[in-house]
Design an enzyme around this catalytic site. Structure first.
Site, PDB file in Angstrom:
ATOM      1  N   GLU A  89       0.820  -1.150  -0.129  1.00 20.33           N
ATOM      2  CA  GLU A  89      -0.081  -0.037  -0.056  1.00 20.33           C
ATOM      3  C   GLU A  89       0.929   1.237  -0.019  1.00 20.33           C
ATOM      4  O   GLU A  89       0.498   2.240  -0.837  1.00 20.33           O
ATOM      5  CB  GLU A  89      -0.882  -0.020   1.322  1.00 20.33           C
ATOM      6  CG  GLU A  89      -1.697  -1.095   1.361  1.00 20.33           C
ATOM      7  CD  GLU A  89      -1.311  -2.383   2.140  1.00 20.33           C
ATOM      8  OE1 GLU A  89       0.058  -2.593   2.105  1.00 20.33           O
ATOM      9  OE2 GLU A  89      -2.063  -2.921   2.705  1.00 20.33           O
ATOM     10  N   ALA A 124      14.002 -51.656  -8.922  1.00 27.37           N
ATOM     11  CA  ALA A 124      13.841 -52.734  -8.170  1.00 27.37           C
ATOM     12  C   ALA A 124      15.222 -53.051  -7.299  1.00 27.37           C
ATOM     13  O   ALA A 124      14.968 -53.409  -6.113  1.00 27.37           O
ATOM     14  CB  ALA A 124      13.598 -53.917  -8.978  1.00 27.37           C
ATOM     15  N   THR A 176      16.734 -42.745   2.932  1.00 28.64           N
ATOM     16  CA  THR A 176      17.319 -41.948   1.981  1.00 28.64           C
ATOM     17  C   THR A 176      18.689 -41.665   2.208  1.00 28.64           C
ATOM     18  O   THR A 176      19.523 -41.844   1.517  1.00 28.64           O
ATOM     19  CB  THR A 176      16.317 -40.716   1.640  1.00 28.64           C
ATOM     20  OG1 THR A 176      14.979 -41.158   1.241  1.00 28.64           O
ATOM     21  CG2 THR A 176      17.014 -39.982   0.387  1.00 28.64           C
TER      22      THR A 176
HETATM   23  N1  LIG Z   1      12.761 -40.476  -6.430  1.00 27.64           N
HETATM   24  C1  LIG Z   1      12.679 -39.751  -5.429  1.00 27.64           C
HETATM   25  O1  LIG Z   1      11.878 -38.655  -5.262  1.00 27.64           O
HETATM   26  C2  LIG Z   1      13.165 -40.210  -4.153  1.00 27.64           C
HETATM   27  C3  LIG Z   1      13.361 -39.497  -2.959  1.00 27.64           C
HETATM   28  C4  LIG Z   1      13.803 -39.871  -1.856  1.00 27.64           C
HETATM   29  C5  LIG Z   1      14.137 -41.452  -1.721  1.00 27.64           C
HETATM   30  N2  LIG Z   1      13.965 -42.371  -2.731  1.00 27.64           N
HETATM   31  C6  LIG Z   1      14.203 -43.595  -2.776  1.00 27.64           C
HETATM   32  O2  LIG Z   1      13.677 -44.253  -1.685  1.00 27.64           O
HETATM   33  C7  LIG Z   1      14.425 -45.104  -1.038  1.00 27.64           C
HETATM   34  C8  LIG Z   1      14.527 -45.227   0.478  1.00 27.64           C
HETATM   35  O3  LIG Z   1      12.960 -45.183   0.918  1.00 27.64           O
HETATM   36  P1  LIG Z   1      12.717 -45.185   2.317  1.00 27.64           P
HETATM   37  O4  LIG Z   1      11.465 -45.393   2.512  1.00 27.64           O
HETATM   38  O5  LIG Z   1      13.646 -46.188   3.285  1.00 27.64           O
HETATM   39  O6  LIG Z   1      13.334 -43.761   2.859  1.00 27.64           O
HETATM   40  P2  LIG Z   1      12.967 -42.815   3.989  1.00 27.64           P
HETATM   41  O7  LIG Z   1      11.524 -42.529   3.942  1.00 27.64           O
HETATM   42  O8  LIG Z   1      13.819 -41.694   3.652  1.00 27.64           O
HETATM   43  O9  LIG Z   1      13.474 -43.274   5.113  1.00 27.64           O
HETATM   44  C9  LIG Z   1      12.765 -44.322   5.909  1.00 27.64           C
HETATM   45  C10 LIG Z   1      13.094 -44.457   7.310  1.00 27.64           C
HETATM   46  O10 LIG Z   1      12.688 -43.203   7.958  1.00 27.64           O
HETATM   47  C11 LIG Z   1      12.549 -43.204   9.437  1.00 27.64           C
HETATM   48  N3  LIG Z   1      11.487 -42.594   9.696  1.00 27.64           N
HETATM   49  C12 LIG Z   1      11.400 -41.569  10.405  1.00 27.64           C
HETATM   50  N4  LIG Z   1      10.147 -41.137  10.626  1.00 27.64           N
HETATM   51  C13 LIG Z   1       9.408 -42.260  10.439  1.00 27.64           C
HETATM   52  C14 LIG Z   1       7.939 -42.398  10.585  1.00 27.64           C
HETATM   53  N5  LIG Z   1       7.326 -41.593  10.916  1.00 27.64           N
HETATM   54  N6  LIG Z   1       7.534 -43.665  10.053  1.00 27.64           N
HETATM   55  C15 LIG Z   1       8.283 -44.531   9.666  1.00 27.64           C
HETATM   56  N7  LIG Z   1       9.758 -44.434   9.528  1.00 27.64           N
HETATM   57  C16 LIG Z   1      10.237 -43.234   9.924  1.00 27.64           C
HETATM   58  C17 LIG Z   1      12.628 -44.846   9.655  1.00 27.64           C
HETATM   59  O11 LIG Z   1      14.158 -45.395   9.995  1.00 27.64           O
HETATM   60  P3  LIG Z   1      14.685 -45.531  11.328  1.00 27.64           P
HETATM   61  O12 LIG Z   1      14.762 -46.965  11.496  1.00 27.64           O
HETATM   62  O13 LIG Z   1      16.136 -44.864  11.264  1.00 27.64           O
HETATM   63  O14 LIG Z   1      13.971 -45.090  12.298  1.00 27.64           O
HETATM   64  C18 LIG Z   1      12.430 -45.484   8.279  1.00 27.64           C
HETATM   65  O15 LIG Z   1      12.844 -46.750   8.031  1.00 27.64           O
HETATM   66  C19 LIG Z   1      15.772 -45.261  -1.765  1.00 27.64           C
HETATM   67  O16 LIG Z   1      15.668 -46.158  -2.798  1.00 27.64           O
HETATM   68  C20 LIG Z   1      15.828 -43.728  -2.326  1.00 27.64           C
HETATM   69  O17 LIG Z   1      16.561 -43.739  -3.576  1.00 27.64           O
HETATM   70  C21 LIG Z   1      13.615 -41.510  -3.936  1.00 27.64           C
END
Ligand SMILES: NC(=O)c1ccc[n+]([C@@H]2O[C@H](COP(=O)([O-])OP(=O)(O)OC[C@H]3O[C@@H](n4cnc5c(N)ncnc54)[C@H](OP(=O)(O)O)[C@@H]3O)[C@@H](O)[C@H]2O)c1
Length: 363
Positions: A70, A189, A221
């Protein structure tokens, strides 16, 4: 929204009609978008229209510490043409003396007869401008009361939503990000995910990083991809503004993890309580948080209703198998699907970005 016309007790004979308000608001929105989207202050635009309908002043807010929209519009106008003018503003004028004086007083003192605003100010510290103006003889109307169309008012709401999150949601605005193949996979995969999207999409994602206050990623991740989570230019150099990097999960972050290095700060939240992490970030002043995944953390956030916007980068790639962008969301049938609203779409090289928001339209 409160209609203050009655309180003003003034004639409304020369008030712009709905179409004129639409035109002025659309212009004000274009102006508002020129301001910084990443600061503590809102993006606001203002257009001053004289009683004959001519635009006599325009302004927008350039960021914290600079004149409000403004004040900028008043400064751009020939004072002689302001008597009886209407100020059309995307956000209710403030009634707060901070680094700049209150816009309510400036508008009244300039001889503005009428104020039309699209969104009420959710900030209790700055709010009250409409009521003050009405008490001081200026006719005040909300956009809807002035006949502005719902889609224009919706655009004004959408522009301010992330900034308003601390008051409307009680936490920072959360943007979830996915980079997927056309068949919705974020990794192949074998877990490899670099790179599904092309250079243009990745460069865009880095500009988004510069506009948030924090980047959050799960331990999964960090352990799989070892991302730096810094905001970088295509040549690898770092942007000046770096959000805080937050790793969430109970597993340890390796001593040599890339997230520990680089400019800016990082922290490890050894918890699964994302709401508490957001709460902490909000207390530290964070308004915008980018949740970069991975799928487990994003799924937990979606199930908890903690994601407000999705940035879904889609690459024309098919993987057939691999990790889904989002895990099970406890949706058993189509009728239970989470339905979002497409806010924006962008073509980025071979890829497409869909920006979707969760919020319902109010108008
Ligand atoms: N293309 C994309 O956009 C993209 C982006 C990111 C990742 N990725 C891919 O995703 C894959 C990894 O997947 P991800 O699912 O393992 O990764 P994530 O979601 O980054 O990590 C999962 C971990 O986060 C922790 N965590 C924190 N808060 C949580 C909650 N509220 N509930 C459950 N877990 C929680 C747990 O680990 P703790 O046991 O340590 O507690 C769980 O195992 C990789 O292959 C990566 O390359 C792809």
């Amino acid at each position: 929204m409160q209609d203050l016309t009655a309180d003003a007790g003034r004639a409304i004979d020369r008030a712009p009609d709905g179409r004129a308000v639409d035109r002025a608001l659309e212009r004000a929105l274009v102006l508002a978008a020129r301001g910084p989207a990443d600061g503590p202050n809102p993006q606001v635009g203002c257009v001053l229209v004289d009683p004959a309908g001519a635009v006599v002043g325009e302004g927008w807010h350039h960021g914290a510490g600079t004149p409000h929209a403004e004040a900028a519009a008043l400064a751009s106008a020939d004072r002689a043409r302001l008597r009886g003018a209407t100020a059309v503003v995307t956000l209710e004028p403030c009634h707060h003396s901070g680094r700049t004086p209150p816009c309510s007083v400036a508008l009244r003192d300039a001889g503005v007869a009428r104020v039309v605003y699209a969104c009420a100010d959710p900030n209790p510290v700055a709010a009250g401008g409409a009521a003050w103006l009405a008490r001081h003889g200026v006719e005040v109307r909300t956009g809807s009361r002035s006949g502005a169309s719902p889609h224009v008012l919706d655009r004004a709401d959408r522009l301010l939503e992330p900034w308003a999150a601390p008051w409307t949601l009680g936490r920072p605005w959360v943007t979830g990000k996915t980079a997927t193949s056309l068949d919705g996979r974020v990794a192949a995969a074998d877990g490899t995910s670099r790179w599904i999207t092309g250079a243009a999409a990745r460069a865009h994602a880095h500009t988004v990083r510069t506009a948030v206050d924090a980047i959050v990623a799960g331990t999964g991740t960090v352990l799989t991809d070892d991302p730096a989570l810094t905001a970088r230019r295509p040549d690898g150099s770092h942007h000046a503004r770096q959000p805080v990097r937050v790793v969430v999960g109970r597993r340890a972050v390796p001593p040599d993890a890339a997230v520990r290095r680089g400019p800016g700060t990082w922290r490890h939240a050894a918890t699964h309580d994302l709401a508490a992490v957001l709460d902490e970030l909000g207390k530290d002043g964070a308004r915008r948080v980018l949740l970069e995944g991975g799928p487990t953390l994003l799924g937990a956030a979606l199930r908890a209703g903690l994601v407000d916007e999705l940035h879904a980068y889609l690459a024309p790639v098919l993987l057939g198998a691999g990790t889904a962008a989002v895990p099970d969301l406890d949706i058993a049938t189509l009728a239970q699907a989470q339905r979002w609203h497409t806010h924006e779409t962008h073509r980025l090289g071979e890829d497409v970005l869909v920006v979707a928001r969760r919020t319902e339209r109010k108008h």
